[in-house]
Write an enzyme that holds these catalytic residues in place. Structure first.
Site, mmCIF file in Angstrom:
data_model
loop_
_atom_site.group_PDB
_atom_site.id
_atom_site.type_symbol
_atom_site.label_atom_id
_atom_site.label_comp_id
_atom_site.label_asym_id
_atom_site.label_seq_id
_atom_site.Cartn_x
_atom_site.Cartn_y
_atom_site.Cartn_z
ATOM 1 N N GLU A 118 47.051 36.435 44.045
ATOM 2 C CA GLU A 118 48.274 37.045 43.549
ATOM 3 C C GLU A 118 48.678 38.237 44.399
ATOM 4 O O GLU A 118 47.831 38.967 44.924
ATOM 5 C CB GLU A 118 48.098 37.472 42.084
ATOM 6 C CG GLU A 118 48.000 36.285 41.151
ATOM 7 C CD GLU A 118 47.888 36.663 39.682
ATOM 8 O OE1 GLU A 118 48.238 35.828 38.842
ATOM 9 O OE2 GLU A 118 47.439 37.788 39.382
ATOM 10 N N CYS A 131 51.676 45.194 46.696
ATOM 11 C CA CYS A 131 50.256 45.245 46.358
ATOM 12 C C CYS A 131 49.620 43.946 46.827
ATOM 13 O O CYS A 131 49.943 42.872 46.315
ATOM 14 C CB CYS A 131 50.087 45.431 44.854
ATOM 15 S SG CYS A 131 48.367 45.528 44.306
ATOM 16 N N CYS A 138 36.781 38.613 42.738
ATOM 17 C CA CYS A 138 36.180 39.921 42.987
ATOM 18 C C CYS A 138 34.707 39.862 42.588
ATOM 19 O O CYS A 138 34.324 39.104 41.696
ATOM 20 C CB CYS A 138 36.900 41.003 42.186
ATOM 21 S SG CYS A 138 36.410 42.692 42.619
ATOM 22 N N CYS A 142 34.159 45.308 37.308
ATOM 23 C CA CYS A 142 34.548 46.510 36.565
ATOM 24 C C CYS A 142 35.020 46.076 35.188
ATOM 25 O O CYS A 142 35.855 45.177 35.060
ATOM 26 C CB CYS A 142 35.657 47.256 37.313
ATOM 27 S SG CYS A 142 35.143 47.856 38.943
ATOM 28 N N CYS A 145 38.833 45.879 34.130
ATOM 29 C CA CYS A 145 39.728 45.216 35.072
ATOM 30 C C CYS A 145 39.722 43.702 34.858
ATOM 31 O O CYS A 145 38.653 43.076 34.845
ATOM 32 C CB CYS A 145 39.302 45.541 36.510
ATOM 33 S SG CYS A 145 40.339 44.789 37.780
ATOM 34 N N GLY A 203 40.194 41.904 44.633
ATOM 35 C CA GLY A 203 39.095 42.094 45.576
ATOM 36 C C GLY A 203 38.831 43.541 45.954
ATOM 37 O O GLY A 203 39.628 44.439 45.689
ATOM 38 N N GLU A 204 37.673 43.761 46.569
ATOM 39 C CA GLU A 204 37.268 45.057 47.101
ATOM 40 C C GLU A 204 37.491 45.033 48.622
ATOM 41 O O GLU A 204 36.766 44.356 49.352
ATOM 42 C CB GLU A 204 35.798 45.314 46.777
ATOM 43 C CG GLU A 204 35.127 46.445 47.552
ATOM 44 C CD GLU A 204 35.863 47.773 47.478
ATOM 45 O OE1 GLU A 204 36.293 48.260 48.546
ATOM 46 O OE2 GLU A 204 36.002 48.318 46.368
ATOM 47 N N SER A 235 42.443 51.004 48.779
ATOM 48 C CA SER A 235 41.753 51.485 47.581
ATOM 49 C C SER A 235 40.367 50.851 47.498
ATOM 50 O O SER A 235 40.213 49.642 47.644
ATOM 51 C CB SER A 235 42.562 51.122 46.343
ATOM 52 O OG SER A 235 41.864 51.502 45.163
ATOM 53 N N SER A 257 38.917 54.459 43.287
ATOM 54 C CA SER A 257 38.944 54.081 41.870
ATOM 55 C C SER A 257 37.792 54.811 41.173
ATOM 56 O O SER A 257 36.672 54.314 41.131
ATOM 57 C CB SER A 257 38.783 52.557 41.724
ATOM 58 O OG SER A 257 39.912 51.901 42.242
ATOM 59 N N LEU A 258 38.080 55.978 40.638
ATOM 60 C CA LEU A 258 37.031 56.838 40.089
ATOM 61 C C LEU A 258 36.767 56.532 38.607
ATOM 62 O O LEU A 258 35.681 56.105 38.243
ATOM 63 C CB LEU A 258 37.417 58.299 40.275
ATOM 64 C CG LEU A 258 36.333 59.324 39.937
ATOM 65 C CD1 LEU A 258 35.102 59.136 40.814
ATOM 66 C CD2 LEU A 258 36.883 60.738 40.081
ATOM 67 N N HIS A 259 37.714 56.858 37.750
ATOM 68 C CA HIS A 259 37.747 56.432 36.341
ATOM 69 C C HIS A 259 36.719 57.087 35.416
ATOM 70 O O HIS A 259 36.767 56.867 34.204
ATOM 71 C CB HIS A 259 37.602 54.913 36.225
ATOM 72 C CG HIS A 259 38.556 54.162 37.103
ATOM 73 N ND1 HIS A 259 39.916 54.374 37.071
ATOM 74 C CD2 HIS A 259 38.330 53.223 38.065
ATOM 75 C CE1 HIS A 259 40.497 53.580 37.963
ATOM 76 N NE2 HIS A 259 39.570 52.883 38.583
ATOM 77 N N ASN A 334 46.264 49.138 31.211
ATOM 78 C CA ASN A 334 47.102 47.968 31.018
ATOM 79 C C ASN A 334 46.273 46.867 30.357
ATOM 80 O O ASN A 334 45.363 46.312 30.974
ATOM 81 C CB ASN A 334 47.647 47.487 32.363
ATOM 82 C CG ASN A 334 48.551 48.523 33.006
ATOM 83 O OD1 ASN A 334 49.528 48.956 32.420
ATOM 84 N ND2 ASN A 334 48.200 48.941 34.223
ATOM 85 N N CYS A 377 48.467 47.358 37.212
ATOM 86 C CA CYS A 377 47.158 47.728 37.751
ATOM 87 C C CYS A 377 46.043 47.220 36.846
ATOM 88 O O CYS A 377 46.047 47.455 35.635
ATOM 89 C CB CYS A 377 47.084 49.241 37.883
ATOM 90 S SG CYS A 377 45.540 49.834 38.560
#
Length: 407
Positions: A118, A131, A138, A142, A145, A203-204, A235, A257-259, A334, A377
Protein backbone atom coordinates in the site's frame (compact mmCIF):
# COMPACT_ATOMS: atom_id res chain seq x y z
CA UNK A 1 -13.01 4.42 -12.23
CA UNK A 2 -11.88 3.53 -8.73
CA UNK A 3 -11.62 -0.16 -7.94
CA UNK A 4 -12.77 -1.60 -4.66
CA UNK A 5 -10.64 -3.99 -2.64
CA UNK A 6 -13.29 -6.64 -3.26
CA UNK A 7 -12.80 -6.25 -7.01
CA UNK A 8 -9.06 -6.46 -6.57
CA UNK A 9 -9.46 -9.68 -4.59
CA UNK A 10 -10.94 -11.65 -7.49
CA UNK A 11 -8.94 -14.77 -8.42
CA UNK A 12 -5.87 -13.87 -10.42
CA UNK A 13 -5.07 -15.56 -13.70
CA UNK A 14 -1.98 -17.69 -14.02
CA UNK A 15 0.96 -15.27 -13.99
CA UNK A 16 2.83 -14.78 -17.23
CA UNK A 17 6.50 -13.90 -16.94
CA UNK A 18 6.91 -10.54 -18.56
CA UNK A 19 9.86 -8.69 -19.97
CA UNK A 20 11.67 -6.86 -17.15
CA UNK A 21 10.88 -3.19 -16.69
CA UNK A 22 13.51 -0.45 -16.69
CA UNK A 23 11.32 1.79 -14.53
CA UNK A 24 12.86 2.36 -11.11
CA UNK A 25 16.36 1.22 -12.03
CA UNK A 26 19.49 2.99 -10.89
CA UNK A 27 21.98 4.35 -13.42
CA UNK A 28 24.02 1.19 -12.90
CA UNK A 29 20.91 -0.88 -13.56
CA UNK A 30 20.24 0.94 -16.81
CA UNK A 31 23.88 0.44 -17.81
CA UNK A 32 23.50 -3.31 -17.23
CA UNK A 33 20.37 -3.37 -19.38
CA UNK A 34 22.18 -1.67 -22.23
CA UNK A 35 25.08 -4.09 -21.90
CA UNK A 36 22.60 -6.99 -22.18
CA UNK A 37 21.53 -5.86 -25.64
CA UNK A 38 25.07 -5.22 -26.83
CA UNK A 39 25.44 -1.45 -26.58
CA UNK A 40 29.21 -0.70 -26.57
CA UNK A 41 30.66 0.40 -23.23
CA UNK A 42 31.93 3.71 -24.60
CA UNK A 43 28.39 4.59 -25.71
CA UNK A 44 26.51 3.45 -22.64
CA UNK A 45 27.06 6.49 -20.42
CA UNK A 46 25.37 8.75 -22.97
CA UNK A 47 22.52 6.29 -23.48
CA UNK A 48 21.98 5.92 -19.73
CA UNK A 49 21.62 9.71 -19.50
CA UNK A 50 19.04 9.69 -22.30
CA UNK A 51 17.03 6.86 -20.75
CA UNK A 52 17.21 8.52 -17.35
CA UNK A 53 15.75 11.76 -18.70
CA UNK A 54 12.92 10.06 -20.57
CA UNK A 55 11.99 7.65 -17.76
CA UNK A 56 12.29 9.91 -14.72
CA UNK A 57 11.85 13.48 -15.95
CA UNK A 58 9.21 12.90 -18.62
CA UNK A 59 7.76 9.64 -17.27
CA UNK A 60 7.37 8.01 -20.69
CA UNK A 61 5.85 4.53 -20.86
CA UNK A 62 6.80 3.73 -24.47
CA UNK A 63 10.31 3.48 -25.91
CA UNK A 64 9.00 4.90 -29.20
CA UNK A 65 8.49 8.27 -27.47
CA UNK A 66 12.25 8.54 -26.81
CA UNK A 67 12.95 10.65 -29.88
CA UNK A 68 16.58 11.42 -28.98
CA UNK A 69 17.40 7.71 -29.24
CA UNK A 70 17.78 6.05 -32.65
CA UNK A 71 14.98 3.84 -33.95
CA UNK A 72 17.19 0.77 -34.00
CA UNK A 73 18.11 1.02 -30.33
CA UNK A 74 14.51 1.83 -29.40
CA UNK A 75 13.41 -1.36 -31.13
CA UNK A 76 16.08 -3.39 -29.30
CA UNK A 77 14.99 -1.96 -25.96
CA UNK A 78 11.31 -2.63 -26.66
CA UNK A 79 12.05 -6.23 -27.66
CA UNK A 80 13.91 -6.98 -24.43
CA UNK A 81 12.36 -4.63 -21.82
CA UNK A 82 9.27 -2.65 -20.84
CA UNK A 83 8.66 0.60 -18.95
CA UNK A 84 5.80 -0.87 -16.91
CA UNK A 85 4.89 0.42 -13.46
CA UNK A 86 3.24 -1.60 -10.66
CA UNK A 87 -0.44 -2.27 -11.30
CA UNK A 88 -2.94 -0.20 -9.34
CA UNK A 89 -5.38 -2.93 -8.31
CA UNK A 90 -7.43 -0.75 -5.98
CA UNK A 91 -7.74 2.94 -5.24
CA UNK A 92 -9.60 4.24 -2.22
CA UNK A 93 -10.37 7.89 -1.61
CA UNK A 94 -10.96 9.29 1.86
CA UNK A 95 -13.49 11.99 2.63
CA UNK A 96 -10.49 14.26 3.38
CA UNK A 97 -8.90 13.69 -0.03
CA UNK A 98 -6.28 11.17 1.07
CA UNK A 99 -5.75 8.46 -1.53
CA UNK A 100 -4.61 4.91 -0.86
CA UNK A 101 -3.38 2.72 -3.70
CA UNK A 102 -3.01 -1.04 -3.50
CA UNK A 103 -0.14 -1.82 -5.85
CA UNK A 104 0.69 -5.22 -7.30
CA UNK A 105 4.33 -5.69 -8.23
CA UNK A 106 5.48 -7.68 -11.24
CA UNK A 107 5.82 -11.44 -10.58
CA UNK A 108 9.36 -12.52 -9.72
CA UNK A 109 8.89 -16.17 -10.73
CA UNK A 110 6.45 -18.56 -12.43
CA UNK A 111 4.52 -19.21 -9.20
CA UNK A 112 4.51 -15.60 -8.00
CA UNK A 113 1.25 -13.63 -8.44
CA UNK A 114 3.07 -10.41 -7.58
CA UNK A 115 3.53 -8.93 -4.13
CA UNK A 116 1.03 -6.29 -3.02
CA UNK A 117 1.75 -3.21 -0.95
CA UNK A 118 0.00 0.00 0.00
CA UNK A 119 1.03 3.54 -0.82
CA UNK A 120 -0.75 6.69 0.42
CA UNK A 121 -0.95 10.21 -1.00
CA UNK A 122 -1.88 12.99 1.44
CA UNK A 123 -2.81 16.31 -0.20
CA UNK A 124 -2.46 19.53 1.76
CA UNK A 125 -2.65 23.17 0.78
CA UNK A 126 1.12 23.72 0.88
CA UNK A 127 2.40 20.25 0.03
CA UNK A 128 1.60 16.77 -1.17
CA UNK A 129 3.11 13.96 0.88
CA UNK A 130 3.58 10.43 -0.39
CA UNK A 131 3.88 7.69 2.22
CA UNK A 132 5.82 4.80 0.69
CA UNK A 133 6.46 1.23 1.79
CA UNK A 134 9.84 -0.47 2.01
CA UNK A 135 8.78 -4.05 2.75
CA UNK A 136 5.88 -6.37 2.02
CA UNK A 137 4.52 -6.78 5.53
CA UNK A 138 6.64 -6.09 8.59
CA UNK A 139 8.76 -8.00 11.05
CA UNK A 140 8.51 -5.68 14.08
CA UNK A 141 5.07 -6.60 15.54
CA UNK A 142 4.48 -3.23 17.21
CA UNK A 143 1.30 -3.87 19.15
CA UNK A 144 -0.50 -0.62 18.25
CA UNK A 145 0.23 -0.89 14.52
CA UNK A 146 -2.02 -2.69 12.03
CA UNK A 147 0.89 -3.37 9.67
CA UNK A 148 2.64 -5.19 12.49
CA UNK A 149 -0.07 -7.85 12.47
CA UNK A 150 0.96 -8.89 8.95
CA UNK A 151 3.88 -11.25 8.56
CA UNK A 152 6.96 -10.11 6.68
CA UNK A 153 6.96 -11.47 3.15
CA UNK A 154 10.10 -9.84 1.75
CA UNK A 155 11.97 -6.59 1.19
CA UNK A 156 10.92 -4.43 -1.73
CA UNK A 157 13.53 -3.92 -4.42
CA UNK A 158 14.94 -0.51 -5.24
CA UNK A 159 12.79 -0.48 -8.38
CA UNK A 160 9.64 -1.31 -6.42
CA UNK A 161 10.26 1.58 -4.03
CA UNK A 162 11.03 4.13 -6.75
CA UNK A 163 8.03 3.16 -8.85
CA UNK A 164 5.65 3.98 -6.00
CA UNK A 165 6.55 7.62 -6.60
CA UNK A 166 6.25 7.13 -10.35
CA UNK A 167 2.77 5.66 -9.98
CA UNK A 168 1.73 8.62 -7.82
CA UNK A 169 3.09 11.13 -10.32
CA UNK A 170 1.30 9.40 -13.14
CA UNK A 171 -2.00 9.17 -11.23
CA UNK A 172 -1.70 12.89 -10.41
CA UNK A 173 -0.73 14.01 -13.89
CA UNK A 174 2.57 15.22 -12.45
CA UNK A 175 4.93 14.35 -15.33
CA UNK A 176 5.55 17.20 -17.81
CA UNK A 177 3.75 17.04 -21.15
CA UNK A 178 1.95 13.82 -20.25
CA UNK A 179 -1.79 13.49 -19.93
CA UNK A 180 -3.09 11.92 -16.75
CA UNK A 181 -4.77 8.51 -17.20
CA UNK A 182 -8.54 8.16 -17.16
CA UNK A 183 -9.91 8.45 -13.64
CA UNK A 184 -6.78 10.16 -12.30
CA UNK A 185 -6.95 12.91 -9.71
CA UNK A 186 -5.18 16.01 -11.00
CA UNK A 187 -4.67 18.77 -8.39
CA UNK A 188 -5.76 22.15 -9.66
CA UNK A 189 -4.56 24.51 -6.93
CA UNK A 190 -0.92 24.48 -8.00
CA UNK A 191 0.51 23.15 -4.75
CA UNK A 192 -0.64 19.62 -4.08
CA UNK A 193 1.50 17.39 -6.26
CA UNK A 194 4.06 15.13 -4.56
CA UNK A 195 6.52 17.46 -2.85
CA UNK A 196 7.56 15.27 0.09
CA UNK A 197 8.16 11.57 0.70
CA UNK A 198 8.00 9.75 4.00
CA UNK A 199 9.17 6.17 4.47
CA UNK A 200 6.38 5.49 6.92
CA UNK A 201 4.42 2.88 4.99
CA UNK A 202 4.67 -0.85 5.39
CA UNK A 203 7.92 -2.20 6.80
CA UNK A 204 11.03 -1.06 8.67
CA UNK A 205 13.18 0.91 6.19
CA UNK A 206 16.46 0.22 7.97
CA UNK A 207 15.92 -3.53 7.61
CA UNK A 208 15.97 -2.90 3.86
CA UNK A 209 18.92 -0.52 4.03
CA UNK A 210 20.48 -1.08 0.60
CA UNK A 211 17.16 -1.01 -1.25
CA UNK A 212 16.05 2.19 0.49
CA UNK A 213 19.45 3.87 0.05
CA UNK A 214 19.55 3.15 -3.68
CA UNK A 215 15.92 4.20 -4.13
CA UNK A 216 16.63 7.53 -2.44
CA UNK A 217 19.55 7.98 -4.82
CA UNK A 218 17.18 7.66 -7.78
CA UNK A 219 14.40 9.76 -6.24
CA UNK A 220 16.71 12.63 -5.28
CA UNK A 221 18.71 12.77 -8.53
CA UNK A 222 18.22 16.30 -9.88
CA UNK A 223 18.17 15.15 -13.50
CA UNK A 224 15.13 12.97 -12.98
CA UNK A 225 12.52 12.75 -10.22
CA UNK A 226 14.42 15.49 -8.40
CA UNK A 227 13.05 15.41 -4.85
CA UNK A 228 15.61 16.95 -2.48
CA UNK A 229 16.85 14.83 0.40
CA UNK A 230 15.57 17.42 2.87
CA UNK A 231 12.10 16.57 1.56
CA UNK A 232 12.58 12.86 2.24
CA UNK A 233 12.06 11.47 5.74
CA UNK A 234 13.02 7.96 6.77
CA UNK A 235 11.20 6.70 9.84
CA UNK A 236 12.65 3.90 11.95
CA UNK A 237 11.43 2.07 15.02
CA UNK A 238 14.99 2.19 16.29
CA UNK A 239 17.44 -0.01 14.37
CA UNK A 240 20.32 1.62 16.22
CA UNK A 241 23.31 0.18 14.27
CA UNK A 242 21.99 1.63 10.99
CA UNK A 243 21.07 5.15 12.12
CA UNK A 244 24.52 6.68 11.64
CA UNK A 245 24.83 5.03 8.23
CA UNK A 246 21.42 6.41 7.28
CA UNK A 247 22.65 9.95 7.88
CA UNK A 248 26.04 9.39 6.27
CA UNK A 249 24.87 7.56 3.15
CA UNK A 250 21.36 8.92 2.57
CA UNK A 251 21.42 12.38 4.15
CA UNK A 252 17.66 12.45 4.64
CA UNK A 253 15.56 13.70 7.50
CA UNK A 254 15.17 11.20 10.35
CA UNK A 255 12.03 10.24 12.26
CA UNK A 256 11.99 7.96 15.29
CA UNK A 257 8.92 5.95 16.28
CA UNK A 258 9.36 6.44 20.02
CA UNK A 259 5.88 6.13 21.60
CA UNK A 260 7.06 5.56 25.18
CA UNK A 261 9.50 7.01 27.70
CA UNK A 262 10.13 3.85 29.75
CA UNK A 263 11.79 0.69 28.53
CA UNK A 264 9.20 -1.60 30.12
CA UNK A 265 6.34 0.08 28.21
CA UNK A 266 8.29 0.51 24.98
CA UNK A 267 9.24 -3.18 25.14
CA UNK A 268 5.53 -3.88 24.87
CA UNK A 269 4.61 -1.25 22.28
CA UNK A 270 7.75 -1.56 20.15
CA UNK A 271 9.32 -4.97 20.85
CA UNK A 272 12.51 -3.94 19.01
CA UNK A 273 13.25 -1.93 22.16
CA UNK A 274 14.28 -5.16 23.90
CA UNK A 275 17.25 -5.26 21.54
CA UNK A 276 17.93 -1.51 21.32
CA UNK A 277 16.67 0.23 24.49
CA UNK A 278 15.79 3.91 24.73
CA UNK A 279 19.19 4.98 26.06
CA UNK A 280 21.03 3.45 23.08
CA UNK A 281 18.47 4.81 20.63
CA UNK A 282 18.76 8.38 21.90
CA UNK A 283 22.57 8.19 21.90
CA UNK A 284 22.44 7.23 18.22
CA UNK A 285 20.13 10.20 17.62
CA UNK A 286 22.57 12.59 19.29
CA UNK A 287 25.27 11.36 16.92
CA UNK A 288 23.14 11.52 13.76
CA UNK A 289 25.25 13.05 10.96
CA UNK A 290 24.19 16.57 10.04
CA UNK A 291 21.97 17.00 13.11
CA UNK A 292 21.24 20.69 13.73
CA UNK A 293 18.38 23.07 14.46
CA UNK A 294 17.85 23.24 10.70
CA UNK A 295 17.80 19.44 10.47
CA UNK A 296 15.91 18.30 13.52
CA UNK A 297 14.88 14.75 14.30
CA UNK A 298 11.15 14.10 14.45
CA UNK A 299 10.07 11.91 17.35
CA UNK A 300 6.74 10.23 16.70
CA UNK A 301 4.57 9.57 19.72
CA UNK A 302 1.22 7.84 19.30
CA UNK A 303 -1.31 8.89 21.92
CA UNK A 304 -2.81 5.83 23.63
CA UNK A 305 -5.51 6.39 26.23
CA UNK A 306 -4.33 5.52 29.72
CA UNK A 307 -1.15 3.94 28.39
CA UNK A 308 1.43 6.63 27.60
CA UNK A 309 -0.41 9.96 27.82
CA UNK A 310 0.06 11.23 31.38
CA UNK A 311 1.57 14.57 32.43
CA UNK A 312 4.46 12.70 34.04
CA UNK A 313 5.26 10.97 30.75
CA UNK A 314 5.18 14.29 28.90
CA UNK A 315 7.72 15.72 31.35
CA UNK A 316 9.90 12.59 31.09
CA UNK A 317 9.81 12.89 27.29
CA UNK A 318 11.15 16.43 27.54
CA UNK A 319 13.91 15.27 29.91
CA UNK A 320 14.96 12.40 27.64
CA UNK A 321 15.25 14.61 24.55
CA UNK A 322 17.25 17.38 26.23
CA UNK A 323 20.06 18.50 23.94
CA UNK A 324 18.67 16.86 20.80
CA UNK A 325 17.40 19.27 18.11
CA UNK A 326 13.95 17.79 17.77
CA UNK A 327 10.28 18.20 17.19
CA UNK A 328 7.70 15.87 18.66
CA UNK A 329 4.86 14.67 16.47
CA UNK A 330 1.89 13.69 18.63
CA UNK A 331 -0.22 11.19 16.71
CA UNK A 332 -3.81 10.51 17.78
CA UNK A 333 -4.13 6.73 17.71
CA UNK A 334 -5.87 5.52 14.59
CA UNK A 335 -8.04 2.50 15.43
CA UNK A 336 -8.14 -0.63 13.33
CA UNK A 337 -10.18 -3.84 13.53
CA UNK A 338 -9.17 -5.98 16.51
CA UNK A 339 -6.98 -3.47 18.32
CA UNK A 340 -7.09 -3.29 22.11
CA UNK A 341 -6.03 0.36 22.27
CA UNK A 342 -8.05 3.56 22.28
CA UNK A 343 -7.09 7.09 21.28
CA UNK A 344 -6.41 9.52 24.10
CA UNK A 345 -9.12 12.09 24.76
CA UNK A 346 -8.55 15.35 22.91
CA UNK A 347 -8.19 17.33 26.15
CA UNK A 348 -5.47 14.92 27.28
CA UNK A 349 -3.61 15.27 23.97
CA UNK A 350 -3.76 19.06 24.24
CA UNK A 351 -2.45 18.96 27.82
CA UNK A 352 0.42 16.65 26.79
CA UNK A 353 1.24 18.96 23.87
CA UNK A 354 1.20 22.03 26.12
CA UNK A 355 3.79 20.54 28.50
CA UNK A 356 6.10 19.65 25.63
CA UNK A 357 5.63 23.04 23.93
CA UNK A 358 6.36 25.01 27.10
CA UNK A 359 9.63 23.10 27.39
CA UNK A 360 10.70 24.55 24.05
CA UNK A 361 9.81 21.79 21.60
CA UNK A 362 7.49 22.06 18.64
CA UNK A 363 4.75 19.56 19.39
CA UNK A 364 2.23 19.54 16.56
CA UNK A 365 -0.69 17.16 16.84
CA UNK A 366 -0.86 15.31 13.55
CA UNK A 367 -4.30 15.62 12.02
CA UNK A 368 -5.55 12.10 11.30
CA UNK A 369 -5.84 11.63 7.55
CA UNK A 370 -7.54 8.81 5.69
CA UNK A 371 -8.90 7.04 8.77
CA UNK A 372 -12.07 6.00 6.94
CA UNK A 373 -10.06 4.01 4.37
CA UNK A 374 -7.48 2.65 6.87
CA UNK A 375 -4.82 4.88 5.30
CA UNK A 376 -3.79 6.75 8.46
CA UNK A 377 -0.60 6.28 10.45
CA UNK A 378 -0.38 2.73 11.79
CA UNK A 379 -3.34 1.48 9.76
CA UNK A 380 -1.63 0.23 6.60
CA UNK A 381 -1.95 -3.45 5.95
CA UNK A 382 -1.95 -4.73 2.41
CA UNK A 383 -4.48 -7.24 1.19
CA UNK A 384 -1.57 -9.57 0.37
CA UNK A 385 -2.56 -12.22 2.88
CA UNK A 386 -6.17 -12.39 1.68
CA UNK A 387 -5.49 -11.89 -2.00
CA UNK A 388 -2.64 -14.38 -2.08
CA UNK A 389 -4.19 -17.11 0.06
CA UNK A 390 -5.39 -19.07 -2.97
CA UNK A 391 -2.00 -18.70 -4.65
CA UNK A 392 -0.20 -19.96 -1.54
CA UNK A 393 -2.58 -22.93 -1.30
CA UNK A 394 -1.92 -23.79 -4.95
CA UNK A 395 1.82 -23.52 -4.34
CA UNK A 396 1.62 -25.83 -1.34
CA UNK A 397 -0.41 -28.33 -3.38
CA UNK A 398 2.08 -28.17 -6.25
CA UNK A 399 4.97 -28.75 -3.87
CA UNK A 400 3.16 -31.71 -2.30
CA UNK A 401 2.50 -33.23 -5.72
CA UNK A 402 6.14 -32.72 -6.74
CA UNK A 403 7.32 -34.45 -3.57
CA UNK A 404 4.95 -37.36 -4.20
CA UNK A 405 6.27 -37.83 -7.74
CA UNK A 406 9.86 -37.60 -6.53
CA UNK A 407 9.23 -40.47 -4.13
Amino acid sequence: MNLSVAEAASPAAEPVMRRPSLAGRTRAGLDEALAEIGVPEKERRMRVGQLWNWIYHYGVRDFQEMTTIGKGLRAQLAERFTLDLPEVTAEQVSTDGTRKWLLRMAPTGPRDRGAEIECVYIPEVDRGTLCVSSQVGCTLTCTFCHTGTQRLVRNLTTEEIVTQLMVARERLGDFPNRAAPDGAFVPNDGGRFVSNIVFMGMGEPLYNFDGVRDAIGVISDNEGLSLGRRRITVSTSGVVPQIEALGAQMGTMLAISLHAVRDDLRNELVPLNKKYPIKDLLEACRNYPGLSNAKRITFEYVMLKGVNDSDAEARELVRLLKGIPAKINLIPFNPWPGTRYECSDWERIERFSEIVFKAGYASPVRTPRGRDILAACGQLKSETEKLSARARLMLEQDEAETATVAH
